[in-house]
Design a protein around this motif. Structure first.
Motif, PDB file in Angstrom:
ATOM      1  N   GLU A  53      -5.101 -19.074 -11.225  1.00 22.46           N
ATOM      2  CA  GLU A  53      -4.068 -19.754 -11.139  1.00 22.46           C
ATOM      3  C   GLU A  53      -2.795 -20.039 -11.827  1.00 22.46           C
ATOM      4  O   GLU A  53      -2.324 -19.984 -12.215  1.00 22.46           O
ATOM      5  CB  GLU A  53      -5.071 -21.066 -10.402  1.00 22.46           C
ATOM      6  N   VAL A  54      -3.512 -20.049 -12.927  1.00 27.58           N
ATOM      7  CA  VAL A  54      -2.323 -20.592 -14.589  1.00 27.58           C
ATOM      8  C   VAL A  54      -2.337 -18.897 -14.883  1.00 27.58           C
ATOM      9  O   VAL A  54      -0.894 -18.859 -15.049  1.00 27.58           O
ATOM     10  CB  VAL A  54      -3.614 -20.177 -15.473  1.00 27.58           C
ATOM     11  N   LYS A  55      -2.434 -18.191 -14.792  1.00 27.89           N
ATOM     12  CA  LYS A  55      -1.753 -16.851 -15.252  1.00 27.89           C
ATOM     13  C   LYS A  55      -1.210 -16.587 -13.586  1.00 27.89           C
ATOM     14  O   LYS A  55      -0.001 -15.869 -14.218  1.00 27.89           O
ATOM     15  CB  LYS A  55      -3.734 -15.574 -14.649  1.00 27.89           C
ATOM     16  N   ALA A  56      -1.436 -16.947 -12.159  1.00 29.46           N
ATOM     17  CA  ALA A  56      -0.506 -16.301 -11.152  1.00 29.46           C
ATOM     18  C   ALA A  56       1.140 -17.099 -11.316  1.00 29.46           C
ATOM     19  O   ALA A  56       1.925 -16.980 -11.662  1.00 29.46           O
ATOM     20  CB  ALA A  56      -0.732 -16.776 -10.178  1.00 29.46           C
ATOM     21  N   ARG A  57       0.185 -18.765 -12.270  1.00 30.40           N
ATOM     22  CA  ARG A  57       1.585 -19.228 -12.238  1.00 30.40           C
ATOM     23  C   ARG A  57       2.671 -18.718 -13.818  1.00 30.40           C
ATOM     24  O   ARG A  57       3.647 -18.728 -13.783  1.00 30.40           O
ATOM     25  CB  ARG A  57       1.961 -20.703 -12.655  1.00 30.40           C
ATOM     26  N   ASN A  58       2.659 -18.229 -14.471  1.00 26.01           N
ATOM     27  CA  ASN A  58       2.955 -17.775 -15.605  1.00 26.01           C
ATOM     28  C   ASN A  58       4.017 -16.410 -15.362  1.00 26.01           C
ATOM     29  O   ASN A  58       4.501 -16.292 -15.587  1.00 26.01           O
ATOM     30  CB  ASN A  58       2.251 -17.392 -17.036  1.00 26.01           C
ATOM     31  N   ILE A  59       3.040 -16.049 -14.935  1.00 28.96           N
ATOM     32  CA  ILE A  59       3.791 -14.578 -13.915  1.00 28.96           C
ATOM     33  C   ILE A  59       4.228 -14.829 -13.196  1.00 28.96           C
ATOM     34  O   ILE A  59       5.656 -14.232 -13.354  1.00 28.96           O
ATOM     35  CB  ILE A  59       3.126 -13.465 -13.443  1.00 28.96           C
ATOM     36  N   TRP A  60       4.343 -15.461 -12.234  1.00 21.30           N
ATOM     37  CA  TRP A  60       6.077 -16.134 -11.173  1.00 21.30           C
ATOM     38  C   TRP A  60       6.472 -16.775 -11.845  1.00 21.30           C
ATOM     39  O   TRP A  60       8.271 -16.054 -10.956  1.00 21.30           O
ATOM     40  CB  TRP A  60       4.992 -16.812 -10.021  1.00 21.30           C
TER      41      TRP A  60
ATOM     42  N   CYS B 169       7.279 -23.745 -13.688  1.00 18.42           N
ATOM     43  CA  CYS B 169       7.942 -23.955 -12.581  1.00 18.42           C
ATOM     44  C   CYS B 169       7.118 -23.833 -10.938  1.00 18.42           C
ATOM     45  O   CYS B 169       6.167 -23.860 -10.751  1.00 18.42           O
ATOM     46  CB  CYS B 169       9.084 -22.280 -12.809  1.00 18.42           C
ATOM     47  N   GLU B 170       8.140 -24.080 -10.045  1.00 18.34           N
ATOM     48  CA  GLU B 170       7.730 -24.169  -8.213  1.00 18.34           C
ATOM     49  C   GLU B 170       7.127 -22.303  -8.063  1.00 18.34           C
ATOM     50  O   GLU B 170       8.130 -21.235  -8.528  1.00 18.34           O
ATOM     51  CB  GLU B 170       8.325 -24.288  -8.039  1.00 18.34           C
ATOM     52  N   THR B 171       5.553 -22.612  -7.597  1.00 23.02           N
ATOM     53  CA  THR B 171       5.167 -21.192  -7.664  1.00 23.02           C
ATOM     54  C   THR B 171       4.746 -21.081  -5.575  1.00 23.02           C
ATOM     55  O   THR B 171       4.287 -22.049  -4.657  1.00 23.02           O
ATOM     56  CB  THR B 171       3.903 -20.923  -7.650  1.00 23.02           C
ATOM     57  N   PRO B 172       4.713 -20.099  -4.708  1.00 20.75           N
ATOM     58  CA  PRO B 172       4.669 -19.524  -3.577  1.00 20.75           C
ATOM     59  C   PRO B 172       3.049 -19.963  -3.762  1.00 20.75           C
ATOM     60  O   PRO B 172       2.247 -18.904  -2.174  1.00 20.75           O
ATOM     61  CB  PRO B 172       5.247 -18.861  -3.190  1.00 20.75           C
ATOM     62  N   VAL B 173       2.253 -20.102  -4.284  1.00 23.15           N
ATOM     63  CA  VAL B 173       0.647 -19.704  -4.460  1.00 23.15           C
ATOM     64  C   VAL B 173       0.104 -20.012  -4.026  1.00 23.15           C
ATOM     65  O   VAL B 173      -0.620 -19.351  -2.765  1.00 23.15           O
ATOM     66  CB  VAL B 173       0.134 -20.014  -5.927  1.00 23.15           C
ATOM     67  N   GLU B 174       0.488 -21.928  -3.237  1.00 24.09           N
ATOM     68  CA  GLU B 174      -0.030 -22.327  -2.078  1.00 24.09           C
ATOM     69  C   GLU B 174      -0.222 -21.146  -1.177  1.00 24.09           C
ATOM     70  O   GLU B 174      -0.755 -21.728  -0.084  1.00 24.09           O
ATOM     71  CB  GLU B 174      -0.186 -23.833  -1.771  1.00 24.09           C
TER      72      GLU B 174
END
Length: 255
Positions: free
Chosen positions: A177-184, A208-213
């Motif tokens: 989740e951390v990596k996904a946020r940092n990449i996005w 930043c705001e992410t679309p992960v959820e």
């Protein structure tokens, strides 16, 4: 779910069942014909659903359908298919095969169930990478810490003229989740993603705001059970990292 079913049921291959020929006659319990026949199918299907739920409480049934074999019903549980009689006295787990044509009807159904409309995917929620003319398109659900995803990217580095849409699906660990946020949230998403997947360069901290959820909800709706999950432009789907030859063959077939 799959492990529960494997523990509960013996694998059975139905290789010698009498099937009816002809597309119009394929479904014995058909809604075509009299109203009474249509009513019988609805009642039978709901009766099978109810009977299965009573015998196996807590298991979510996605669908119940008649099969070409009289009084044999298909039960969909997640992405697994089971077969049962009308009274749910017996359960079969395995491949339903047309003995005359040697067609694996179970495999055909699973392929159809796995299809996803490429045009309906929310591509704005994905990281876009274009190589060459980009005419061969694919979307991939990936976890940043997925080893097979990294293998897929090594393969993709040897393929030209592609557009790859990556949906970040962090399902393996909190670090995902951390990596996904940092990449996005990176200034250059595609370059940061590439550097991590191909070179192992850790994405720098970013917020930043992410679309992960939203992507996680989409993955659940599509029943993505692992990464990578690839959706091609023809809406076909492959779970896992394809070898180079197979990937090239598939992409070439899309032209």
């Amino acid at each position: 779910m799959r492990f529960f079913l494997q523990g509960l049921l013996a694998t059975v291959v139905l290789a010698s069942l009498p099937f009816i020929n002809g597309a119009g006659q394929a479904q014995v319990l058909s809604t075509r014909g009299s109203d009474a026949a249509a009513s019988k199918q609805v009642v039978s299907t709901e009766s099978v659903r109810k009977g299965f739920a009573e015998r196996f409480p807590g298991i979510d049934i996605a669908d119940v359908r008649p099969t070409p074999f009289p009084d044999l019903f298909e039960i969909q549980v997640g992405m697994d298919l089971l077969y049962t009689d009308a009274k749910v006295d017996y359960i079969l787990q395995g491949s339903l095969v047309n003995a005359k044509t040697r067609e694996d009807l179970t495999a055909q159904r699973l392929e159809k169930l796995s299809q996803v409309s490429f045009d309906a995917l929310p591509l704005e929620l994905a990281i876009k990478q274009v190589k060459g003319d980009g005419k061969r398109k694919m979307a991939v659900f990936e976890d940043p810490n997925c080893g097979y995803c990294k293998r897929l990217h090594q393969t993709l580095s040897q393929v030209d003229n592609t557009t790859v849409y990556t949906f970040l699906l962090p399902i393996l660990s909190p670090d995902s989740e951390v990596k996904a946020r940092n990449i996005w949230c990176a200034k250059d998403q595609a370059a940061t993603w590439r550097a991590w997947m191909l070179e192992g360069k850790t994405p720098p901290e970013a917020q930043c705001e992410t679309p992960v959820e939203t992507v996680l909800a989409l993955g659940k709706k599509m029943m993505v059970q692992g990464t990578p999950a690839i959706v091609f432009a023809d809406s076909s789907r492959v779970n896992g990292a394809l070898p180079l030859a197979d990937l090239k063959k598939k992409l070439d077939a899309l032209n």
